[in-house]
Design an enzyme around this catalytic site. Structure first.
Site, PDB file in Angstrom:
ATOM      1  N   PHE A  20      80.779 -31.963  64.326  1.00  0.00           N
ATOM      2  CA  PHE A  20      81.946 -32.779  63.988  1.00  0.00           C
ATOM      3  C   PHE A  20      82.169 -33.898  65.010  1.00  0.00           C
ATOM      4  O   PHE A  20      82.459 -35.032  64.649  1.00  0.00           O
ATOM      5  CB  PHE A  20      83.191 -31.897  63.906  1.00  0.00           C
ATOM      6  CG  PHE A  20      83.237 -31.089  62.644  1.00  0.00           C
ATOM      7  CD1 PHE A  20      83.669 -31.660  61.464  1.00  0.00           C
ATOM      8  CD2 PHE A  20      82.843 -29.763  62.634  1.00  0.00           C
ATOM      9  CE1 PHE A  20      83.709 -30.930  60.292  1.00  0.00           C
ATOM     10  CE2 PHE A  20      82.881 -29.018  61.473  1.00  0.00           C
ATOM     11  CZ  PHE A  20      83.313 -29.606  60.295  1.00  0.00           C
ATOM     12  N   GLU A 176      89.224 -14.648  56.993  1.00  0.00           N
ATOM     13  CA  GLU A 176      88.648 -15.218  55.768  1.00  0.00           C
ATOM     14  C   GLU A 176      87.457 -14.389  55.286  1.00  0.00           C
ATOM     15  O   GLU A 176      87.306 -14.114  54.094  1.00  0.00           O
ATOM     16  CB  GLU A 176      88.254 -16.683  56.016  1.00  0.00           C
ATOM     17  CG  GLU A 176      89.489 -17.534  56.258  1.00  0.00           C
ATOM     18  CD  GLU A 176      89.221 -19.025  56.466  1.00  0.00           C
ATOM     19  OE1 GLU A 176      90.172 -19.798  56.317  1.00  0.00           O
ATOM     20  OE2 GLU A 176      88.094 -19.419  56.784  1.00  0.00           O
TER      21      GLU A 176
HETATM   22  C1  LIG Z   1      82.748 -19.583  60.969  1.00  0.00           C
HETATM   23  C2  LIG Z   1      83.538 -20.724  61.539  1.00  0.00           C
HETATM   24  C3  LIG Z   1      84.688 -21.148  60.881  1.00  0.00           C
HETATM   25  C4  LIG Z   1      85.435 -22.208  61.388  1.00  0.00           C
HETATM   26  N1  LIG Z   1      86.540 -22.618  60.704  1.00  0.00           N
HETATM   27  C5  LIG Z   1      87.223 -23.698  61.137  1.00  0.00           C
HETATM   28  C6  LIG Z   1      88.329 -24.211  60.400  1.00  0.00           C
HETATM   29  O1  LIG Z   1      88.696 -23.665  59.355  1.00  0.00           O
HETATM   30  N2  LIG Z   1      88.963 -25.323  60.875  1.00  0.00           N
HETATM   31  C7  LIG Z   1      88.579 -25.950  62.023  1.00  0.00           C
HETATM   32  O2  LIG Z   1      89.155 -26.964  62.391  1.00  0.00           O
HETATM   33  N3  LIG Z   1      87.547 -25.474  62.753  1.00  0.00           N
HETATM   34  C8  LIG Z   1      86.869 -24.375  62.342  1.00  0.00           C
HETATM   35  N4  LIG Z   1      85.814 -23.903  63.068  1.00  0.00           N
HETATM   36  C9  LIG Z   1      85.515 -24.535  64.365  1.00  0.00           C
HETATM   37  C10 LIG Z   1      84.791 -25.851  64.172  1.00  0.00           C
HETATM   38  O3  LIG Z   1      83.711 -25.682  63.291  1.00  0.00           O
HETATM   39  C11 LIG Z   1      84.318 -26.335  65.530  1.00  0.00           C
HETATM   40  O4  LIG Z   1      85.464 -26.536  66.339  1.00  0.00           O
HETATM   41  C12 LIG Z   1      83.548 -27.636  65.416  1.00  0.00           C
HETATM   42  O5  LIG Z   1      82.365 -27.432  64.683  1.00  0.00           O
HETATM   43  C13 LIG Z   1      83.210 -28.181  66.795  1.00  0.00           C
HETATM   44  O6  LIG Z   1      82.490 -29.354  66.643  1.00  0.00           O
HETATM   45  P1  LIG Z   1      81.429 -29.795  67.745  1.00  0.00           P
HETATM   46  O7  LIG Z   1      80.981 -31.172  67.371  1.00  0.00           O
HETATM   47  O8  LIG Z   1      81.980 -29.582  69.090  1.00  0.00           O
HETATM   48  O9  LIG Z   1      80.215 -28.759  67.608  1.00  0.00           O
HETATM   49  P2  LIG Z   1      79.394 -28.274  66.348  1.00  0.00           P
HETATM   50  O10 LIG Z   1      80.017 -28.696  65.074  1.00  0.00           O
HETATM   51  O11 LIG Z   1      79.165 -26.843  66.572  1.00  0.00           O
HETATM   52  O12 LIG Z   1      78.011 -29.048  66.499  1.00  0.00           O
HETATM   53  C14 LIG Z   1      77.149 -28.842  67.576  1.00  0.00           C
HETATM   54  C15 LIG Z   1      75.778 -29.379  67.205  1.00  0.00           C
HETATM   55  O13 LIG Z   1      74.966 -29.419  68.354  1.00  0.00           O
HETATM   56  C16 LIG Z   1      73.646 -28.987  68.031  1.00  0.00           C
HETATM   57  N5  LIG Z   1      73.052 -28.483  69.273  1.00  0.00           N
HETATM   58  C17 LIG Z   1      73.548 -27.544  70.103  1.00  0.00           C
HETATM   59  N6  LIG Z   1      72.773 -27.407  71.196  1.00  0.00           N
HETATM   60  C18 LIG Z   1      71.743 -28.278  71.054  1.00  0.00           C
HETATM   61  C19 LIG Z   1      70.604 -28.608  71.853  1.00  0.00           C
HETATM   62  N7  LIG Z   1      70.386 -28.036  73.056  1.00  0.00           N
HETATM   63  N8  LIG Z   1      69.747 -29.535  71.378  1.00  0.00           N
HETATM   64  C20 LIG Z   1      69.950 -30.118  70.177  1.00  0.00           C
HETATM   65  N9  LIG Z   1      71.020 -29.862  69.388  1.00  0.00           N
HETATM   66  C21 LIG Z   1      71.908 -28.967  69.824  1.00  0.00           C
HETATM   67  C22 LIG Z   1      73.865 -27.938  66.958  1.00  0.00           C
HETATM   68  O14 LIG Z   1      72.711 -27.794  66.157  1.00  0.00           O
HETATM   69  C23 LIG Z   1      75.046 -28.527  66.177  1.00  0.00           C
HETATM   70  O15 LIG Z   1      74.617 -29.329  65.112  1.00  0.00           O
HETATM   71  C24 LIG Z   1      85.039 -22.860  62.586  1.00  0.00           C
HETATM   72  C25 LIG Z   1      83.878 -22.431  63.234  1.00  0.00           C
HETATM   73  C26 LIG Z   1      83.137 -21.381  62.716  1.00  0.00           C
HETATM   74  C27 LIG Z   1      81.882 -20.938  63.415  1.00  0.00           C
END
Ligand SMILES: Cc1cc2nc3c(=O)[nH]c(=O)nc-3n(C[C@H](O)[C@H](O)[C@H](O)COP(=O)(O)OP(=O)(O)OC[C@H]3O[C@@H](n4cnc5c(N)ncnc54)[C@H](O)[C@@H]3O)c2cc1C
Length: 436
Positions: A20, A176
């Site tokens: 995200f 959920e």
């Molecule tokens: C089951 C579940 C349900 C959820 N429900 C909700 C909800 O209802 N509402 C809400 O707001 N939030 C929800 N969340 C939380 C939300 O999804 C996270 O807060 C959000 O995805 C965080 O975004 P981010 O960009 O920090 O990381 P992420 O979306 O986790 O993205 C991280 C990315 O980094 C990549 N990555 C990681 N390490 C490496 C590496 N070393 N090299 C290359 N690529 C790498 C991964 O492949 C991934 O694509 C939920 C989470 C889960 C697991």
């Protein structure tokens, strides 16, 4: 081909992670005079909030995933590499990946979080996590595999462990998921498995605190608990898991439950490549930043989203690990970098909390918006609308809407295919014997 630092006239911004936060940031840099290089181990973005629907067969995995190259097809300054980022060399401004080394001018760590088993190796070995699509598919297969195993057993006592499903963690994910598994019992089991009685199936939700949905309002927490009970979920509060050997889960209240399926939604921790100083790693394995998302002690390096620990007066333990926080930080850092390139100052980041919601099976949800609370059918419609508009891709939205409509009309939980049989790890003692 990507040009080296000495060969190019523009700045390169490397974003690790197409979640995200990373996606929002890359989008905000469209038409700017920079190169955006997004690196992710997968070639797609995952809409994690609907993983539980993949795990319980309501949606196919491609409905909640979107190819990153396709997402940015009209963004001229965007480049993508599918790779694992292994190490950051911040002194020389390089990232080392599984497909090569890239130099950067600005680096954003947006690598999200992974499951935290709090050091319990045996639980980690047998419990099923649900942080990505592969893990959600494993759960779907394994739940169905256990039904297939149960029908092969004549005695009820032999079937018991295949038909007890335990979800650990009473946050939105656990609530959920346990609600959706309970719906399998109510609507699918009798039709698909006439040899089994639905009374034989039990769904447990284990939570360490005194209530479910602890981060939501008191009212939401109470409503969710009531909905879960109506669906037949056994809620066990103020209780933690002490062990799980693959056949029996033992709890801190002295009870144990025979079960082949334990799904772990009880904790997350930040994940990131090597190359960061230990001193800046905070509680939950998150990278400490200042109020402008800059990693402490690292020049031109930012951390956003679940992997970042930005402690503010309002959020002394860091911002909540939710999608809007990651997206808002992504947007903010894109502007911060532009300001920095133009030698302009930036204000500190401020998180705008839009509210929280969780759904508990069909027709029921809870929604907290500031001081306003909603529950029941209206909350469920709100939950569906918000998720539908948030999923990436027109096709994904249409497919999801059609699936939800069919489920609403027929109570049919859709995909019941075991495509890749889930192979559970062998018991520890067996592995040791084999090695001997
Ligand atoms: C089951 C579940 C349900 C959820 N429900 C909700 C909800 O209802 N509402 C809400 O707001 N939030 C929800 N969340 C939380 C939300 O999804 C996270 O807060 C959000 O995805 C965080 O975004 P981010 O960009 O920090 O990381 P992420 O979306 O986790 O993205 C991280 C990315 O980094 C990549 N990555 C990681 N390490 C490496 C590496 N070393 N090299 C290359 N690529 C790498 C991964 O492949 C991934 O694509 C939920 C989470 C889960 C697991």
């Amino acid at each position: 081909m990507l040009l080296n630092r000495s060969e190019r006239s523009y700045k390169r911004i490397i974003v690790i992670g197409g979640g995200f936060g990373g996606v929002e940031l890359a989008r905000k840099l469209k038409d700017r005079d920079v190169e955006v290089l997004l690196i992710d181990r997968n070639n797609y973005h995952t809409f994690q909030p609907l993983l539980y629907q993949v795990a319980t067969g309501t949606l196919a995995s491609d409905s909640i995933a979107f190819p990153l190259r396709k997402m940015f097809k009209s963004q001229q300054n965007f480049r993508f590499r599918m790779a694992e980022v292994e190490r950051i060399d911040h002194e020389n401004k390089f990232v080392h990946t599984s497909v090569g080394t890239y130099d950067y001018d600005y680096l954003i760590i947006a690598t999200g979080a992974t499951t935290n088993f709090f050091g319990n190796k045996e639980v980690e070995r047998y419990a099923l996590p649900m942080k990505n699509i592969v893990e959600a598919q494993n759960i779907r297969s394994y739940v169905l595999q256990n039904f297939e195993e149960a029908v092969l057993r004549k005695n009820m006592s032999d079937r018991e462990r295949y038909l007890n499903f335990v979800v650990v963690g009473g946050g939105p994910t656990g609530v959920e998921l346990s609600g959706a598994i309970a719906e399998i019992q109510l609507h699918m089991m009798k039709k698909d498995y006439p040899e089994l009685s639905s009374n034989e199936m039990n769904v447990y939700l284990i939570e360490g605190m005194g209530k479910v949905l602890g981060a939501l309002s008191e009212k939401s927490s109470r409503d969710a608990e009531r909905y879960l009970k109506e669906l037949g979920v056994n809620i066990v509060l103020n209780t933690t898991v002490t062990n799980y050997d693959g056949n029996t889960i033992t709890l801190s209240n002295g009870e144990s439950i025979p079960t082949k399926t334990v799904i772990w939604g009880a904790g997350v921790m930040g994940q990131f490549p090597e190359g960061l100083d230990k001193e800046i790693i905070q509680r939950g394995n998150r990278i400490q930043t200042d109020g402008q998302c800059r990693v402490i002690g690292m020049q031109d390096v930012y951390a956003i989203g679940d992997v970042a620990a930005m402690m503010t007066e309002k959020y002394p333990r860091g911002l909540p690990g939710v999608a809007p926080a990651a997206q808002q930080q992504g947007k903010y850092v894109a502007q911060h970098i532009m300001n920095n390139m133009n030698a302009q100052e930036s204000e500190d980041f401020e998180y705008f909390d839009k509210g929280s919601m969780a759904t508990v099976g069909r027709n029921r949800a809870v929604v907290d918006l500031k001081s306003f609370h909603m529950n029941g059918f209206l909350a469920w419609m709100t939950w569906m609308f918000v998720h539908l508009v948030s999923i990436f891709g027109f096709r994904n939205r249409v497919v999801t809407f059609v699936n939800w409509s069919i489920k609403f009309l027929t109570k049919n939980s859709g995909i019941r295919l075991i495509i890749n049989k889930y192979q559970r790890p062998q018991p520890m003692d067996k592995v040791i014997t084999e090695v001997d």
